[in-house]
Scaffold this motif. Structure first.
Motif, PDB file in Angstrom:
ATOM      1  N   GLY A  30      59.482  -0.472 -22.008  1.00  0.00           N
ATOM      2  CA  GLY A  30      59.444   0.415 -23.162  1.00  0.00           C
ATOM      3  C   GLY A  30      60.570   0.111 -24.126  1.00  0.00           C
ATOM      4  O   GLY A  30      61.415  -0.754 -23.901  1.00  0.00           O
ATOM      5  N   ALA A  31      60.538   0.830 -25.237  1.00  0.00           N
ATOM      6  CA  ALA A  31      61.618   0.706 -26.218  1.00  0.00           C
ATOM      7  C   ALA A  31      62.207   2.086 -26.431  1.00  0.00           C
ATOM      8  O   ALA A  31      61.547   3.089 -26.157  1.00  0.00           O
ATOM      9  CB  ALA A  31      61.074   0.143 -27.524  1.00  0.00           C
ATOM     10  N   GLN A  36      62.641   3.729 -31.741  1.00  0.00           N
ATOM     11  CA  GLN A  36      61.839   2.615 -32.234  1.00  0.00           C
ATOM     12  C   GLN A  36      60.460   3.121 -32.600  1.00  0.00           C
ATOM     13  O   GLN A  36      59.897   3.963 -31.921  1.00  0.00           O
ATOM     14  CB  GLN A  36      61.702   1.549 -31.146  1.00  0.00           C
ATOM     15  CG  GLN A  36      62.990   0.826 -30.832  1.00  0.00           C
ATOM     16  CD  GLN A  36      63.105  -0.463 -31.612  1.00  0.00           C
ATOM     17  OE1 GLN A  36      62.158  -0.859 -32.301  1.00  0.00           O
ATOM     18  NE2 GLN A  36      64.251  -1.111 -31.523  1.00  0.00           N
ATOM     19  N   SER A  89      57.068   3.446 -30.269  1.00  0.00           N
ATOM     20  CA  SER A  89      57.434   3.310 -28.866  1.00  0.00           C
ATOM     21  C   SER A  89      56.637   4.239 -27.967  1.00  0.00           C
ATOM     22  O   SER A  89      56.053   3.828 -26.964  1.00  0.00           O
ATOM     23  CB  SER A  89      58.942   3.556 -28.735  1.00  0.00           C
ATOM     24  OG  SER A  89      59.239   4.326 -27.617  1.00  0.00           O
ATOM     25  N   SER A  90      56.569   5.496 -28.341  1.00  0.00           N
ATOM     26  CA  SER A  90      55.890   6.445 -27.454  1.00  0.00           C
ATOM     27  C   SER A  90      54.375   6.238 -27.475  1.00  0.00           C
ATOM     28  O   SER A  90      53.707   6.414 -26.470  1.00  0.00           O
ATOM     29  CB  SER A  90      56.245   7.865 -27.858  1.00  0.00           C
ATOM     30  OG  SER A  90      55.654   8.158 -29.100  1.00  0.00           O
ATOM     31  N   ARG A 111      52.740   3.441 -27.802  1.00  0.00           N
ATOM     32  CA  ARG A 111      52.335   2.319 -26.953  1.00  0.00           C
ATOM     33  C   ARG A 111      52.455   2.717 -25.486  1.00  0.00           C
ATOM     34  O   ARG A 111      51.622   2.344 -24.660  1.00  0.00           O
ATOM     35  CB  ARG A 111      53.180   1.092 -27.267  1.00  0.00           C
ATOM     36  CG  ARG A 111      52.858   0.537 -28.650  1.00  0.00           C
ATOM     37  CD  ARG A 111      53.550  -0.765 -28.978  1.00  0.00           C
ATOM     38  NE  ARG A 111      53.448  -1.023 -30.421  1.00  0.00           N
ATOM     39  CZ  ARG A 111      54.168  -1.920 -31.079  1.00  0.00           C
ATOM     40  NH1 ARG A 111      55.065  -2.670 -30.436  1.00  0.00           N
ATOM     41  NH2 ARG A 111      54.014  -2.085 -32.377  1.00  0.00           N
ATOM     42  N   ARG A 112      53.478   3.455 -25.173  1.00  0.00           N
ATOM     43  CA  ARG A 112      53.633   3.889 -23.793  1.00  0.00           C
ATOM     44  C   ARG A 112      52.433   4.743 -23.377  1.00  0.00           C
ATOM     45  O   ARG A 112      51.894   4.583 -22.294  1.00  0.00           O
ATOM     46  CB  ARG A 112      54.931   4.688 -23.649  1.00  0.00           C
ATOM     47  CG  ARG A 112      55.285   4.955 -22.199  1.00  0.00           C
ATOM     48  CD  ARG A 112      56.634   5.620 -22.090  1.00  0.00           C
ATOM     49  NE  ARG A 112      57.600   5.015 -23.022  1.00  0.00           N
ATOM     50  CZ  ARG A 112      58.882   5.348 -23.093  1.00  0.00           C
ATOM     51  NH1 ARG A 112      59.360   6.289 -22.293  1.00  0.00           N
ATOM     52  NH2 ARG A 112      59.691   4.772 -23.950  1.00  0.00           N
ATOM     53  N   GLY A 136      63.892  -3.344 -27.257  1.00  0.00           N
ATOM     54  CA  GLY A 136      63.027  -3.875 -28.285  1.00  0.00           C
ATOM     55  C   GLY A 136      63.327  -5.334 -28.614  1.00  0.00           C
ATOM     56  O   GLY A 136      62.638  -5.949 -29.412  1.00  0.00           O
ATOM     57  N   TYR A 157      56.660  -3.784 -24.666  1.00  0.00           N
ATOM     58  CA  TYR A 157      56.628  -3.072 -25.936  1.00  0.00           C
ATOM     59  C   TYR A 157      56.276  -4.001 -27.092  1.00  0.00           C
ATOM     60  O   TYR A 157      55.515  -3.649 -27.978  1.00  0.00           O
ATOM     61  CB  TYR A 157      57.982  -2.414 -26.188  1.00  0.00           C
ATOM     62  CG  TYR A 157      58.166  -1.926 -27.588  1.00  0.00           C
ATOM     63  CD1 TYR A 157      57.446  -0.850 -28.067  1.00  0.00           C
ATOM     64  CD2 TYR A 157      59.061  -2.559 -28.448  1.00  0.00           C
ATOM     65  CE1 TYR A 157      57.602  -0.405 -29.359  1.00  0.00           C
ATOM     66  CE2 TYR A 157      59.223  -2.123 -29.745  1.00  0.00           C
ATOM     67  CZ  TYR A 157      58.486  -1.051 -30.203  1.00  0.00           C
ATOM     68  OH  TYR A 157      58.651  -0.613 -31.477  1.00  0.00           O
ATOM     69  N   SER A 167      60.330  -8.483 -26.288  1.00  0.00           N
ATOM     70  CA  SER A 167      60.553  -7.984 -24.940  1.00  0.00           C
ATOM     71  C   SER A 167      59.808  -8.852 -23.926  1.00  0.00           C
ATOM     72  O   SER A 167      60.330  -9.163 -22.847  1.00  0.00           O
ATOM     73  CB  SER A 167      60.057  -6.548 -24.807  1.00  0.00           C
ATOM     74  OG  SER A 167      60.680  -5.710 -25.742  1.00  0.00           O
TER      75      SER A 167
END
Lengths: 336, 336
Positions: free
Chosen positions: A186-187, A191, A194-195, A197-198, A220, A243, A247
């Motif tokens: 994760g980042a 960023q 970030s959330s 994509r998670r 990141g 991410y 990464s």
DNA sequence: CTCTACCATGTAAACGATTACATCGGCAGA
DNA sequence: TCTGCCGATGTAATCGTTTACATGGTAGAG
């Protein structure tokens, strides 16, 4: 010659008034061919180029837009910057670059500078400002387009990659290859995306009835990706969704150092599809952001709005990414 | 509010003349504390930010500089852009970016646009213009600094990496490791520094009494580096000096695909030391350009010159690069 | 032949700041 | 009390364009 030729010089040399020179040069009003020629010749002789700052003052538009970017050195941003610059140029706009640097304070300062420079509009790419200083964004007195980022409940134009869906595609790809234990690099929360994509990773994993992904936090960048990887290996994952490509490249490097083979032992997927993704070892499977389209959308909608269009700017527009399968992903060990 | 607050609005609200407002805000002339406070308060209330376009018109300087780069997407350029932007910012200058794109014609067009925008100075980095249109460069009516490129016999300020020496260092490094047959991946002649780096390789090889290097031409990018590599392998080289890191990464990839081990069978050296060079597999030995220093030098000398300094601008200033040894180079097979 | 319309052009007022010069009140020194 | 100076502020010109409005000449309609 001490200074540059002004419209007055051209007027004097061609024996007409400055108004006529202006009109001839802009072509807005027809002039007698003979006058026209005289003016044109004088302009050429004097190497006259109208001052866009004087014009900007009068017209009250600079035909310039600002681009605020977190780090121009990050390949994704530089590709986006190229797209933005290019489309802006198509429309006769110049671009002044504001490179975020480390902190949000600096980004704010840059923003003020852009406004003092009277840019006609601003493109902001996944900035830190959207989280900390959303109220400042709403107060910007020129049209703004946000790329890959949103500030909720404002009328601000927004275009973004479907991060969540992209990450889900990446993860589904791994699952389809038989991977059961998925890791995510994760980042930090500051960023962009970030959330989301998670979330996408989690969606896929849950959709397949697997246990939750192991998440390790990077920064990141490549270094963060590399150092986050250790924890994932320890946790016994066989598939890693990073991410972003940087990464992922860090992960590839860390895995190699640990003697873990890619994709035989562990598969890796990135995000962005930066130019170099095709050239890693092995070439990186990744989710390609429609970078050029993002840039084009942003600029063209900005231009529309400057032209007086007053679209309601409803929900954020979301562009679909595309999974690009390369060599860094393969069947899980012991899979069918 | 239809427009933004002007100095006149502030003057009206604080009951003084625009002159006083201007003076208070710039701090150039002391004012009575009470007046000062009133003006400051009014400015704050109205969220007044002076228009730098009006100021530019009057002062005849925009406090803006132009940056012309061939391709912002190339990591070396984007790192340089960051440096330039940052130092410019330190000195109160903004930066408008002109991204060259493919052809020199476009670069010329960009140049004209910058001049119309009345930038105070221009930084040009390794542009195609220096070869084709040197006369145009000489005719630019504002100070110019060239980075990593020269146009002979002009008074144009120039700062450059010592390409030839850098390439020689890279090659000497290989020779010292016992390599006898050296290959070079070159770049087209329209690329900056291409011939100088080639010369450096030749210098080293000749200095060691070896036969001339095998040269294959790339395109300055990864793909070109990869495709040029085949010929070098066929020629039996054991050490490759690439024009830049991108080419070197292409070479690494091509070698890997051919089953040639790096550095066991063949060693590879790059040039630039882009961020990702440390993360290739194996990590890339390369010649680091002093990117930040180049950027700083360029901007600060531009600023000096804008401040009226009139240094003779003698010969190009040359900054020394540094060899960074990583994993992509090792002893030649059969060497001592 | 006069009137109207129109076309090409000129005159001058913006745009929003900065700054040289003028003004004015007060205070020190004669 | 008068003179001179100084410090704070106002007046207005200026930077280089664009453009609303005015002007003058010419051609066509009546």
């Amino acid at each position: 010659m001490s200074g540059r030729a002004t419209i007055e010089d051209v007027a004097a040399r061609s024996g007409v008034s400055t108004a006529t020179v202006s009109r001839v040069l802009s072509g807005s009003v027809p002039a007698r061919p003979e006058t026209r020629d005289r003016v044109l010749a004088a302009a050429r002789d004097l190497d006259y180029h109208p001052s866009s700052v004087a014009r900007a003052l009068k017209r009250r538009e600079t035909r310039t837009m600002g681009l605020v970017v977190t780090d121009i050195t990050n390949p994704f941003y530089s590709q986006l910057a190229r797209a933005v610059e290019s489309v802006a140029h198509e429309h006769g706009y110049g671009m002044v670059l504001a490179n975020g640097g480390d902190d949000a304070a600096r980004e704010l300062e840059h923003l003020d500078l852009l406004l003092e420079r009277r840019v006609d509009g601003i493109v902001i790419v996944s900035s830190r400002l959207t989280r900390r200083d959303a109220h400042r964004l709403r107060a910007i007195p020129v049209p703004v387009v946000l790329v890959n980022d949103t500030v909720t409940g404002s009328g601000i134009l927004t275009v973004t990659t479907a991060h969540r869906h992209g990450a889900r595609m990446a993860t589904d790809h791994l699952i389809l290859l038989g991977h059961r234990r998925i890791g995510h690099i994760g980042a930090p929360a500051d960023q962009a995306a970030s959330s989301q994509r998670r979330q996408g990773v989690r969606d896929a994993v849950r959709g397949a009835g697997l246990e939750d992904p192991v998440v390790a936090l990077g920064d990141g960048g490549v270094a963060g990706g590399a150092s986050a990887t250790g924890a994932l290996i320890d946790a016994g994952v066989t598939g890693i969704v990073a991410y972003n490509d940087l990464s992922a490249i860090g992960a590839l490097r860390a895995l190699h150092r640990e003697g873990v083979r890619v994709p035989d032992d562990v598969s890796v997927v990135g995000f962005d599809d930066i130019d170099l993704a095709a050239w890693t070892d092995p070439p990186l499977t990744t989710v390609r952001q429609p970078t050029d389209d993002l840039g084009r959308w942003a600029v063209e909608h900005l231009v529309d709005r400057l032209g007086g269009a007053t679209d309601p700017a409803g929900r954020p527009v979301s562009l679909e990414p595309r999974l690009v399968v390369r060599g860094s992903t393969g069947p899980a060990q012991g899979a069918v």
